[in-house]
Design a protein around this motif. Sequence first.
Motif, PDB file in Angstrom:
ATOM      1  N   VAL A  20       0.842  -1.199   0.000  1.00  0.00           N
ATOM      2  CA  VAL A  20       0.000   0.000   0.000  1.00  0.00           C
ATOM      3  C   VAL A  20       0.875   1.246   0.000  1.00  0.00           C
ATOM      4  O   VAL A  20       0.576   2.224  -0.687  1.00  0.00           O
ATOM      5  N   LYS A  21       1.974   1.241   0.742  1.00  0.00           N
ATOM      6  CA  LYS A  21       2.874   2.394   0.785  1.00  0.00           C
ATOM      7  C   LYS A  21       3.477   2.672  -0.581  1.00  0.00           C
ATOM      8  O   LYS A  21       3.625   3.818  -0.988  1.00  0.00           O
ATOM      9  N   LYS A  22       3.829   1.605  -1.307  1.00  0.00           N
ATOM     10  CA  LYS A  22       4.388   1.784  -2.650  1.00  0.00           C
ATOM     11  C   LYS A  22       3.349   2.370  -3.596  1.00  0.00           C
ATOM     12  O   LYS A  22       3.651   3.257  -4.393  1.00  0.00           O
ATOM     13  N   ILE A  23       2.123   1.895  -3.498  1.00  0.00           N
ATOM     14  CA  ILE A  23       1.049   2.411  -4.356  1.00  0.00           C
ATOM     15  C   ILE A  23       0.789   3.885  -4.060  1.00  0.00           C
ATOM     16  O   ILE A  23       0.650   4.704  -4.966  1.00  0.00           O
ATOM     17  N   VAL A  24       0.749   4.227  -2.778  1.00  0.00           N
ATOM     18  CA  VAL A  24       0.525   5.627  -2.388  1.00  0.00           C
ATOM     19  C   VAL A  24       1.683   6.490  -2.862  1.00  0.00           C
ATOM     20  O   VAL A  24       1.484   7.598  -3.387  1.00  0.00           O
ATOM     21  N   ALA A  25       2.915   6.014  -2.730  1.00  0.00           N
ATOM     22  CA  ALA A  25       4.085   6.775  -3.161  1.00  0.00           C
ATOM     23  C   ALA A  25       4.073   6.980  -4.668  1.00  0.00           C
ATOM     24  O   ALA A  25       4.364   8.087  -5.162  1.00  0.00           O
ATOM     25  N   LEU A  26       3.743   5.943  -5.434  1.00  0.00           N
ATOM     26  CA  LEU A  26       3.677   6.076  -6.886  1.00  0.00           C
ATOM     27  C   LEU A  26       2.557   7.016  -7.316  1.00  0.00           C
ATOM     28  O   LEU A  26       2.717   7.800  -8.251  1.00  0.00           O
ATOM     29  N   THR A  27       1.423   6.935  -6.637  1.00  0.00           N
ATOM     30  CA  THR A  27       0.309   7.825  -6.950  1.00  0.00           C
ATOM     31  C   THR A  27       0.689   9.275  -6.686  1.00  0.00           C
ATOM     32  O   THR A  27       0.415  10.169  -7.497  1.00  0.00           O
ATOM     33  N   MET A  28       1.336   9.537  -5.569  1.00  0.00           N
ATOM     34  CA  MET A  28       1.757  10.911  -5.244  1.00  0.00           C
ATOM     35  C   MET A  28       2.799  11.401  -6.234  1.00  0.00           C
ATOM     36  O   MET A  28       2.777  12.563  -6.635  1.00  0.00           O
ATOM     37  N   ALA A  29       3.700  10.534  -6.654  1.00  0.00           N
ATOM     38  CA  ALA A  29       4.707  10.917  -7.640  1.00  0.00           C
ATOM     39  C   ALA A  29       4.039  11.262  -8.970  1.00  0.00           C
ATOM     40  O   ALA A  29       4.424  12.225  -9.644  1.00  0.00           O
ATOM     41  N   ALA A  30       3.027  10.488  -9.352  1.00  0.00           N
ATOM     42  CA  ALA A  30       2.313  10.775 -10.591  1.00  0.00           C
ATOM     43  C   ALA A  30       1.573  12.099 -10.511  1.00  0.00           C
ATOM     44  O   ALA A  30       1.565  12.888 -11.468  1.00  0.00           O
ATOM     45  N   VAL A  31       0.965  12.376  -9.365  1.00  0.00           N
ATOM     46  CA  VAL A  31       0.251  13.647  -9.184  1.00  0.00           C
ATOM     47  C   VAL A  31       1.214  14.816  -9.302  1.00  0.00           C
ATOM     48  O   VAL A  31       0.924  15.823  -9.957  1.00  0.00           O
ATOM     49  N   VAL A  32       2.377  14.696  -8.692  1.00  0.00           N
ATOM     50  CA  VAL A  32       3.376  15.771  -8.768  1.00  0.00           C
ATOM     51  C   VAL A  32       3.856  15.930 -10.203  1.00  0.00           C
ATOM     52  O   VAL A  32       4.002  17.051 -10.702  1.00  0.00           O
ATOM     53  N   ALA A  33       4.096  14.838 -10.893  1.00  0.00           N
ATOM     54  CA  ALA A  33       4.566  14.906 -12.280  1.00  0.00           C
ATOM     55  C   ALA A  33       3.530  15.576 -13.175  1.00  0.00           C
ATOM     56  O   ALA A  33       3.871  16.416 -14.007  1.00  0.00           O
ATOM     57  N   PHE A  34       2.264  15.203 -13.018  1.00  0.00           N
ATOM     58  CA  PHE A  34       1.220  15.843 -13.827  1.00  0.00           C
ATOM     59  C   PHE A  34       1.053  17.318 -13.453  1.00  0.00           C
ATOM     60  O   PHE A  34       0.787  18.150 -14.307  1.00  0.00           O
ATOM     61  N   VAL A  90       3.425  19.368 -12.372  1.00  0.00           N
ATOM     62  CA  VAL A  90       4.548  20.119 -12.934  1.00  0.00           C
ATOM     63  C   VAL A  90       4.382  20.250 -14.445  1.00  0.00           C
ATOM     64  O   VAL A  90       4.651  21.305 -15.018  1.00  0.00           O
ATOM     65  N   ALA A  91       3.940  19.211 -15.094  1.00  0.00           N
ATOM     66  CA  ALA A  91       3.755  19.262 -16.548  1.00  0.00           C
ATOM     67  C   ALA A  91       2.617  20.210 -16.925  1.00  0.00           C
ATOM     68  O   ALA A  91       2.674  20.862 -17.954  1.00  0.00           O
ATOM     69  N   GLY A  92       1.610  20.310 -16.099  1.00  0.00           N
ATOM     70  CA  GLY A  92       0.471  21.174 -16.404  1.00  0.00           C
ATOM     71  C   GLY A  92       0.724  22.629 -16.122  1.00  0.00           C
ATOM     72  O   GLY A  92       0.011  23.498 -16.608  1.00  0.00           O
ATOM     73  N   CYS A  93       1.749  22.957 -15.380  1.00  0.00           N
ATOM     74  CA  CYS A  93       2.044  24.336 -14.998  1.00  0.00           C
ATOM     75  C   CYS A  93       3.279  24.845 -15.710  1.00  0.00           C
ATOM     76  O   CYS A  93       4.197  25.365 -15.100  1.00  0.00           O
ATOM     77  N   SER A  94       3.334  24.698 -17.012  1.00  0.00           N
ATOM     78  CA  SER A  94       4.505  25.155 -17.737  1.00  0.00           C
ATOM     79  C   SER A  94       4.459  26.667 -17.895  1.00  0.00           C
ATOM     80  O   SER A  94       3.405  27.283 -17.862  1.00  0.00           O
ATOM     81  N   CYS A  95       5.590  27.276 -18.104  1.00  0.00           N
ATOM     82  CA  CYS A  95       5.692  28.725 -18.258  1.00  0.00           C
ATOM     83  C   CYS A  95       5.888  29.106 -19.719  1.00  0.00           C
ATOM     84  O   CYS A  95       6.459  30.132 -20.032  1.00  0.00           O
TER      85      CYS A  95
END
Length: 85
Positions: free
Chosen positions: A3-17, A19-24
Amino acid sequence: MKVKKIVALTMAAVVAFGVAGCSCSKTDTSSNTTNSTKSSSSTDYNPLDYVTLGQYEGVAVELNKADYEVTDENLYSKMQELCGL
């Protein structure tokens, strides 16, 4: 542990999306590139041809200090009004 790995991967994906959505990027990515008409914000005229500005130097302005004085009573009543009391 799984469960910790799934939560960590989900949070990493949220951060990646995030950052990608907030381009300058300042490029225009609109799909309406075939229209070559002038923008309405373009100014081909002199505004001073249409507006006459007045002369305001030396104009006396009188303010009554009592109109702008804040008392404790005024402050308290305004606070009650804003809080809905």
